[in-house]
Design a protein around this motif. Structure first.
Motif, PDB file in Angstrom:
ATOM      1  N   MET A  39       0.828  -1.207   0.000  1.00 25.51           N
ATOM      2  CA  MET A  39       0.000   0.000   0.000  1.00 25.51           C
ATOM      3  C   MET A  39       0.855   1.247   0.000  1.00 25.51           C
ATOM      4  N   ALA A  40       0.284   2.311  -0.564  1.00 24.78           N
ATOM      5  CA  ALA A  40       0.856   3.655  -0.509  1.00 24.78           C
ATOM      6  C   ALA A  40      -0.306   4.634  -0.570  1.00 24.78           C
ATOM      7  N   ALA A  41      -0.213   5.693   0.204  1.00 26.88           N
ATOM      8  CA  ALA A  41      -1.257   6.718   0.220  1.00 26.88           C
ATOM      9  C   ALA A  41      -0.609   8.046   0.582  1.00 26.88           C
ATOM     10  N   THR A  42      -1.231   9.116   0.161  1.00 30.45           N
ATOM     11  CA  THR A  42      -0.667  10.437   0.440  1.00 30.45           C
ATOM     12  C   THR A  42      -1.757  11.425   0.825  1.00 30.45           C
ATOM     13  N   MET A  43      -1.390  12.349   1.684  1.00 29.92           N
ATOM     14  CA  MET A  43      -2.272  13.452   2.040  1.00 29.92           C
ATOM     15  C   MET A  43      -2.231  14.526   0.953  1.00 29.92           C
ATOM     16  N   GLY A  44      -1.247  14.452   0.085  1.00 28.99           N
ATOM     17  CA  GLY A  44      -1.147  15.391  -1.032  1.00 28.99           C
ATOM     18  C   GLY A  44      -0.115  16.473  -0.818  1.00 28.99           C
ATOM     19  N   GLU A  45       0.268  17.053  -1.907  1.00 34.45           N
ATOM     20  CA  GLU A  45       1.310  18.077  -1.924  1.00 34.45           C
ATOM     21  C   GLU A  45       0.841  19.411  -1.343  1.00 34.45           C
ATOM     22  N   GLU A  46      -0.452  19.700  -1.442  1.00 38.90           N
ATOM     23  CA  GLU A  46      -0.969  21.009  -1.025  1.00 38.90           C
ATOM     24  C   GLU A  46      -0.696  21.313   0.448  1.00 38.90           C
ATOM     25  N   LEU A  47      -0.800  20.301   1.297  1.00 37.19           N
ATOM     26  CA  LEU A  47      -0.559  20.513   2.725  1.00 37.19           C
ATOM     27  C   LEU A  47       0.897  20.872   3.004  1.00 37.19           C
ATOM     28  N   ALA A  48       1.816  20.212   2.322  1.00 42.44           N
ATOM     29  CA  ALA A  48       3.240  20.519   2.497  1.00 42.44           C
ATOM     30  C   ALA A  48       3.537  21.941   2.028  1.00 42.44           C
ATOM     31  N   ILE A  49       2.953  22.327   0.920  1.00 44.76           N
ATOM     32  CA  ILE A  49       3.161  23.677   0.386  1.00 44.76           C
ATOM     33  C   ILE A  49       2.599  24.718   1.349  1.00 44.76           C
ATOM     34  N   LYS A  50       1.391  24.484   1.844  1.00 46.77           N
ATOM     35  CA  LYS A  50       0.759  25.427   2.774  1.00 46.77           C
ATOM     36  C   LYS A  50       1.584  25.556   4.056  1.00 46.77           C
ATOM     37  N   SER A  51       2.048  24.450   4.593  1.00 43.10           N
ATOM     38  CA  SER A  51       2.860  24.479   5.813  1.00 43.10           C
ATOM     39  C   SER A  51       4.161  25.240   5.582  1.00 43.10           C
ATOM     40  N   ARG A  52       4.804  24.981   4.460  1.00 43.14           N
ATOM     41  CA  ARG A  52       6.056  25.675   4.124  1.00 43.14           C
ATOM     42  C   ARG A  52       5.817  27.177   3.954  1.00 43.14           C
ATOM     43  N   ASN A  53       4.713  27.551   3.313  1.00 44.14           N
ATOM     44  CA  ASN A  53       4.399  28.980   3.130  1.00 44.14           C
ATOM     45  C   ASN A  53       4.113  29.658   4.458  1.00 44.14           C
ATOM     46  N   LEU A  54       3.419  28.982   5.356  1.00 42.65           N
ATOM     47  CA  LEU A  54       3.173  29.542   6.688  1.00 42.65           C
ATOM     48  C   LEU A  54       4.478  29.772   7.431  1.00 42.65           C
ATOM     49  N   LEU A  55       5.406  28.846   7.294  1.00 40.76           N
ATOM     50  CA  LEU A  55       6.705  28.992   7.945  1.00 40.76           C
ATOM     51  C   LEU A  55       7.474  30.177   7.361  1.00 40.76           C
ATOM     52  N   ARG A  56       7.440  30.313   6.041  1.00 41.95           N
ATOM     53  CA  ARG A  56       8.110  31.454   5.386  1.00 41.95           C
ATOM     54  C   ARG A  56       7.515  32.787   5.815  1.00 41.95           C
ATOM     55  N   GLN A  57       6.225  32.782   6.158  1.00 41.84           N
ATOM     56  CA  GLN A  57       5.554  33.999   6.612  1.00 41.84           C
ATOM     57  C   GLN A  57       5.744  34.221   8.116  1.00 41.84           C
ATOM     58  N   ALA A  58       6.641  33.434   8.706  1.00 46.11           N
ATOM     59  CA  ALA A  58       6.952  33.507  10.136  1.00 46.11           C
ATOM     60  C   ALA A  58       5.757  33.148  11.010  1.00 46.11           C
ATOM     61  N   ASN A  59       4.855  32.370  10.475  1.00 51.17           N
ATOM     62  CA  ASN A  59       3.725  31.895  11.253  1.00 51.17           C
ATOM     63  C   ASN A  59       4.040  30.462  11.707  1.00 51.17           C
ATOM     64  N   VAL A  60       5.010  30.391  12.601  1.00 54.24           N
ATOM     65  CA  VAL A  60       5.555  29.111  13.030  1.00 54.24           C
ATOM     66  C   VAL A  60       4.495  28.237  13.703  1.00 54.24           C
ATOM     67  N   SER A  61       3.665  28.827  14.535  1.00 53.39           N
ATOM     68  CA  SER A  61       2.654  28.047  15.260  1.00 53.39           C
ATOM     69  C   SER A  61       1.672  27.374  14.312  1.00 53.39           C
ATOM     70  N   LEU A  62       1.149  28.129  13.361  1.00 53.27           N
ATOM     71  CA  LEU A  62       0.202  27.544  12.417  1.00 53.27           C
ATOM     72  C   LEU A  62       0.880  26.516  11.508  1.00 53.27           C
ATOM     73  N   SER A  63       2.098  26.784  11.121  1.00 46.97           N
ATOM     74  CA  SER A  63       2.848  25.834  10.302  1.00 46.97           C
ATOM     75  C   SER A  63       3.034  24.527  11.061  1.00 46.97           C
ATOM     76  N   TYR A  64       3.419  24.645  12.325  1.00 46.42           N
ATOM     77  CA  TYR A  64       3.614  23.464  13.166  1.00 46.42           C
ATOM     78  C   TYR A  64       2.303  22.685  13.327  1.00 46.42           C
ATOM     79  N   MET A  65       1.212  23.408  13.590  1.00 50.34           N
ATOM     80  CA  MET A  65      -0.079  22.751  13.790  1.00 50.34           C
ATOM     81  C   MET A  65      -0.531  22.031  12.518  1.00 50.34           C
ATOM     82  N   LEU A  66      -0.379  22.668  11.363  1.00 49.89           N
ATOM     83  CA  LEU A  66      -0.758  22.030  10.113  1.00 49.89           C
ATOM     84  C   LEU A  66       0.102  20.791   9.858  1.00 49.89           C
ATOM     85  N   ASN A  67       1.381  20.903  10.161  1.00 51.84           N
ATOM     86  CA  ASN A  67       2.291  19.768  10.004  1.00 51.84           C
ATOM     87  C   ASN A  67       1.868  18.613  10.913  1.00 51.84           C
ATOM     88  N   LEU A  68       1.525  18.924  12.141  1.00 49.40           N
ATOM     89  CA  LEU A  68       1.095  17.899  13.096  1.00 49.40           C
ATOM     90  C   LEU A  68      -0.215  17.238  12.661  1.00 49.40           C
TER      91      LEU A  68
END
Length: 187
Positions: A39-68
């Motif tokens: 088996m293989a499954a993915t949550m998709g690329e969009e979540l990784a992109i959104k988390s990375r963008n939140l981190l770049r915007q210095a929104n560390v807490s939201l980035s961390y929460m989305l990652n979790l």
């Protein structure tokens, strides 16, 4: 993405690049399985992109929460794949399985002595690129919140093992313990 797999061929898939620990429960469990699927499954690329963008915007807490939340989602994908495999097995008549109470658990490269490099052969066999999963040079999947492994249908006793293998002392996650508890409480 899930595909039935012949348990007799599992050792060649498991051996991969020969980087596994010398001991480990997965080959023993697979050998005693009533049915196996890759088996293989993915949550998709969009979540990784959104988390990375939140981190770049210095929104560390939201980035961390989305990652979790995405990590929990990827773990749940594995559980969902187990349930789907079990439902399919129940719908297919098989005299050998009818008298047993089977439980489906998943086992992943990177855990329980199965080196993460095992993902390469597993994902190639599944053609996981068709659902957008790829590996980097260190065998890490992209999108990051993805999961891969084998689904093993077997009686509960087959899934139980002592955590006294050579790699257990160094394990930080102990996912095997968490997953077994969920399997034991799953009816």
């Amino acid at each position: 993405l899930a595909e039935d797999f012949d348990a007799d061929k599992f050792s060649s898939l498991y051996n991969g690049g020969g980087l596994n620990d010398k001991d480990g429960p997965v080959p023993y469990i697979a050998a005693r399985a009533d049915a196996i699927a890759l088996m293989a499954a993915t949550m998709g690329e969009e979540l990784a992109i959104k988390s990375r963008n939140l981190l770049r915007q210095a929104n560390v807490s939201l980035s961390y929460m989305l990652n979790l939340v995405s990590s929990v989602g990827a773990e749940r994908l594995g559980r969902w794949m187990c349930r789907a495999f079990m439902e399919r097995l129940r719908s297919e008549p098989c005299e050998a399985r009818e008298t047993k109470e089977l439980k489906v658990q998943y086992y992943c490269p990177g855990h329980c002595g199965w080196h993460i490099s095992g993902q390469e052969k597993l994902l190639d066999t599944l053609r996981a690129y068709e659902i957008g999963i790829s590996l980097n040079d260190n065998w890490v999947m992209y999108p990051y919140k993805s999961t891969s492994g084998i689904l093993v249908a077997a009686p509960l006793e087959v899934h139980r093992f002592q955590q006294d293998f050579s790699f257990c002392a160094e394990c930080r996650e102990h996912k095997c313990v968490e997953r077994l508890k969920m399997l034991e409480s799953d009816n």
